[in-house]
Scaffold this active site. Structure first.
Site, PDB file in Angstrom:
ATOM      1  CB  CYS A 123      45.440  27.420  49.914  1.00 47.80           C
ATOM      2  SG  CYS A 123      45.599  28.140  51.544  1.00 47.80           S
ATOM      3  NE  ARG A 151      45.051  28.655  44.310  1.00 50.48           N
ATOM      4  CZ  ARG A 151      43.815  28.842  43.873  1.00 50.48           C
ATOM      5  NH1 ARG A 151      43.600  28.957  42.583  1.00 50.48           N
ATOM      6  NH2 ARG A 151      42.799  28.905  44.704  1.00 50.48           N
ATOM      7  CD1 TRP A 167      49.632  33.218  51.541  1.00 52.58           C
ATOM      8  CD2 TRP A 167      47.767  33.531  52.739  1.00 52.58           C
ATOM      9  NE1 TRP A 167      49.558  34.553  51.857  1.00 52.58           N
ATOM     10  CE2 TRP A 167      48.439  34.775  52.594  1.00 52.58           C
ATOM     11  CE3 TRP A 167      46.575  33.494  53.463  1.00 52.58           C
ATOM     12  CZ2 TRP A 167      47.936  35.953  53.145  1.00 52.58           C
ATOM     13  CZ3 TRP A 167      46.075  34.658  54.010  1.00 52.58           C
ATOM     14  CH2 TRP A 167      46.754  35.880  53.848  1.00 52.58           C
ATOM     15  CG  ASN A 180      42.628  25.658  49.014  1.00 49.54           C
ATOM     16  OD1 ASN A 180      43.595  25.274  49.660  1.00 49.54           O
ATOM     17  ND2 ASN A 180      42.620  25.687  47.692  1.00 49.54           N
ATOM     18  N   GLY A 181      40.329  27.631  52.449  1.00 48.61           N
ATOM     19  CA  GLY A 181      39.197  28.338  53.026  1.00 48.61           C
ATOM     20  C   GLY A 181      39.347  28.491  54.527  1.00 48.61           C
ATOM     21  CD  GLU A 204      47.507  48.823  40.292  1.00 48.93           C
ATOM     22  OE1 GLU A 204      48.081  47.837  39.811  1.00 48.93           O
ATOM     23  OE2 GLU A 204      46.757  48.740  41.292  1.00 48.93           O
ATOM     24  CE  LYS A 216      50.243  45.815  40.146  1.00 49.04           C
ATOM     25  NZ  LYS A 216      49.167  45.762  41.135  1.00 49.04           N
ATOM     26  CD  GLU A 259      50.125  44.408  45.178  1.00 50.69           C
ATOM     27  OE1 GLU A 259      49.144  43.668  45.365  1.00 50.69           O
ATOM     28  OE2 GLU A 259      50.444  44.815  44.040  1.00 50.69           O
ATOM     29  CG  HIS A 279      43.182  69.498  52.436  1.00 47.47           C
ATOM     30  ND1 HIS A 279      42.507  70.513  53.064  1.00 47.47           N
ATOM     31  CD2 HIS A 279      43.072  69.743  51.105  1.00 47.47           C
ATOM     32  CE1 HIS A 279      41.997  71.331  52.163  1.00 47.47           C
ATOM     33  NE2 HIS A 279      42.321  70.896  50.959  1.00 47.47           N
ATOM     34  CE  LYS A 336      47.259  36.934  39.722  1.00 50.77           C
ATOM     35  NZ  LYS A 336      47.699  38.292  39.370  1.00 50.77           N
TER      36      LYS A 336
END
Length: 607
Positions: free
Chosen positions: A2, A27, A74, A98-99, A479, A483, A486, A502, A602
């Protein structure tokens, strides 16, 4: 996640609000809106989807006024629909937020008893309804806002506008960042300095629990206890807030290319002029008297911490525990005297990481932070903040921030190793000399991009992928998988190579690409053995290695990506690069939104 902007200005604010919101697109958001007060009359415009939809709406339905607030949402409570889009309005009050208001159901129930119903699925509407309820009972706008804030539980950055009040805005923060910008006869608010940079370079950051009563000629701030306070106005570097793509197709591409430069900046900030020591800010930290380190972070920053665990344990002989910040404090882990707690966050506002930090405050002997925003909550609430010097990172998928985090964490590990007598003066100088050569190695490695693009075009046809690595390469494999999923939306998982037998080996067939991250280090032969097990079952191996590894193990692999030779300790930073390129070009091939992938934000400022 947001974004909030607000302006009490001299000119029409709608165009400026939209431009400021564009600077907060990084964001993450799924709808946007603005509200203004024009000659005392409050009105708003909202649109679902990208900001261009809001811009188009404003062409056909202009919104006049020299006072206004804007928001990119968002979705948390309620789907991304027009009804749920901010600003929310109840009577004379418009609110952006926001929140998360955690007690909104209880507040709704109380309002319902008073005959006040809600129209949206959001928690934020409750704030507007509650403020209007206080106005109806005779409260002034300031009293209504303060009474409302006193009832709220959870995290918020809030801005209130009022019908009939062309020279008033009320802002408050608890858990979510909010900044005030100072102008000439104007005042601004924003979720961060990036949004405000075109308007001012003088910024005041609100602290936890602050409430600000803003007019064009005055700013009155009270703290969480309701007492008047002064907050410092800081001058920011405008060039540090530039968000242009510099000729690149995407911000992610630009930020990948910036890594040699920003890592060089980080090294220059912490390595002494004679290249023989590491300089820490302030009084630094006495690693000789630290028994262990606990680290907590989220997402990519968590993988940076996993890498640092290897460095601290191998170089400095320090026990390290790494946890997801979202889980850390719920285990109520014992944090004993002699423990240093370290938290990594690009924004410095990650809600779970900040909560973990506050859990450790007063328990750990030292609180360390590694952030990209020195004015952030995590940075301010730490005993020692290590800025990563990455500059503004716009792409949601972190690239340069990750490698800068790794660089700074390695410097801390080397500092600890030297302080604890595990690394001599000469050995430290040798490691620092190698580190100073890292930007050149990254520059050289940039030449692999065309080759990786070709690999990515083939990978883009897959629905799943596995990543394997051992030792320091295991977090890099994690990572790489993150990526890829995402930004390309390909399902990807990573495993320590030795764990292949395993369970994950059951997934291997001729349709499964497997990325094996394996420089020719002490664990190379073991990793190659695991790779052979994949190939024996028809799996398509993408081997990421150096020249020696390629010469020894490339036979029969699907694709080989060759990187420059580098010191084993530095390899994680260099080997992050092909992971980034692979994800980027796979996403470009698939045509996904590289910089703003679906459902992601973000900066995650809510739990």
């Amino acid at each position: 996640m947001c974004g909030i902007v607000g302006i009490l200005g001299k000119h029409e604010v709608s165009p400026t609000l939209v431009e400021a919101l564009k600077r907060l697109e990084y964001r993450g958001y799924d709808s946007a809106g603005i509200a203004t007060v024009n000659e005392g009359t409050l009105d708003r415009r909202r649109a679902v989807g990208k900001l261009v939809n809001l811009s188009d709406l404003l062409v056909h339905e202009p919104l006049a006024g020299k006072s206004g607030v804007g928001h990119t949402r968002w979705a948390t409570h309620g789907a991304p629909t027009l009804t749920n889009t901010h600003p929310h309005r109840a009577g004379r009050v418009a609110v952006v937020h926001n929140g998360i208001i955690e007690n909104y159901r209880d507040l709704r129930a109380d309002l319902s008893k008073a005959g006040i119903s809600h129209q949206t699925e959001t928690d934020t509407e409750t704030v507007a309804l509650l403020a209007q309820h206080h106005l109806d009972q005779g409260a002034s706008p300031e009293e209504a806002a303060r009474c409302t804030l006193a009832r709220l539980e959870g995290a918020y950055a809030l801005a209130f506008l009022f019908d009939g009040e062309s020279d008033l805005m009320i802002a408050a923060r608890k858990g979510s960042p909010l900044a005030i910008g100072h102008g000439d006869g104007e005042v601004y608010i924003g979720s961060d300095a990036i949004a405000l940079a075109p308007m001012t370079d003088r910024i005041t950051y609100l602290e936890e629990g602050d409430c600000a009563i803003l007019t064009r000629s005055s700013i009155k701030i009270t703290d969480a206890a309701g007492q008047p306070v002064e907050r410092e106005a800081r001058t920011i570097r405008i060039d540090a807030t530039r968000i242009d793509k510099a000729g690149h197709k995407h911000f992610m591409s630009k930020e990948i290319a910036e890594q040699p430069t920003v890592i060089s900046d980080a090294l220059a900030a912490y390595i002494s002029s004679d290249a023989g020591n590491i300089r820490l800010p302030g009084e630094g930290i006495d690693f000789a008297n630290i028994d262990r380190i606990v680290m907590a972070s989220c997402g990519t920053a968590y993988y940076a911490c996993l890498t640092a665990k290897y460095w601290f344990e191998q170089l400095a002989g320090m026990p390290v525990e790494v946890d997801f910040a979202s889980e850390f404090r719920y285990r109520t882990p014992p944090v004993t005297e002699g423990t240093a707690a370290l938290f990594v966050s690009q924004s410095g506002e990650t809600a779970d990481t900040l909560a973990a930090l506050r859990y450790c405050a007063g328990k750990a002997s030292t609180i360390l932070a590694v952030t990209n925003v020195p004015e952030s909550s995590i940075a301010r609430e730490s005993d020692l903040n290590m800025s990563i010097h990455a500059g503004v990172e716009i792409g949601v998928a972190s690239t340069k921030a990750f490698t800068c985090q790794l660089t700074v964490l390695l410097l801390l590990a080397l500092k600890a190793a030297h302080a604890r007598g595990r690394l001599s003066d000469d050995a430290l100088k040798a490691k620092l000399a190698a580190l100073r050569g890292l930007p050149a190695a990254l520059n050289q490695a940039m030449s692999i991009e065309p080759e990786v693009r070709g690999v990515a075009q083939r990978l883009a046809k897959s629905r799943d992928a596995l990543f394997l690595g051992r030792g320091l390469m295991f977090p890099i494999a994690l990572e790489g998988a993150l990526k890829l999923k995402e930004i390309s939306y390909i399902h990807a998982e990573a495993y320590a190579s030795g764990e292949l037998k395993h369970g994950p080996i059951a997934l291997i067939d001729e349709n499964m690409p497997v990325v094996v991250v394996a420089p020719r280090d002490a664990l190379f032969d073991k990793t190659v053995s695991n790779m052979q097990e994949v190939m024996a079952r028809g799996g398509k191996v993408i081997l990421v290695t150096d020249a020696g590894g390629a010469a020894e193990a490339s036979d029969g692999v699907w694709q080989t990506i060759v990187l420059p030779d580098i010191d084993d300790v530095l390899a994680p930073i260099l080997y992050a690069l092909p992971m980034q390129f692979l994800a980027y070009h796979t996403a470009v091939t698939k045509g996904t939104d590289v910089d703003q992938p679906r459902n992601l934000a973000k900066s995650v400022t809510v739990e």
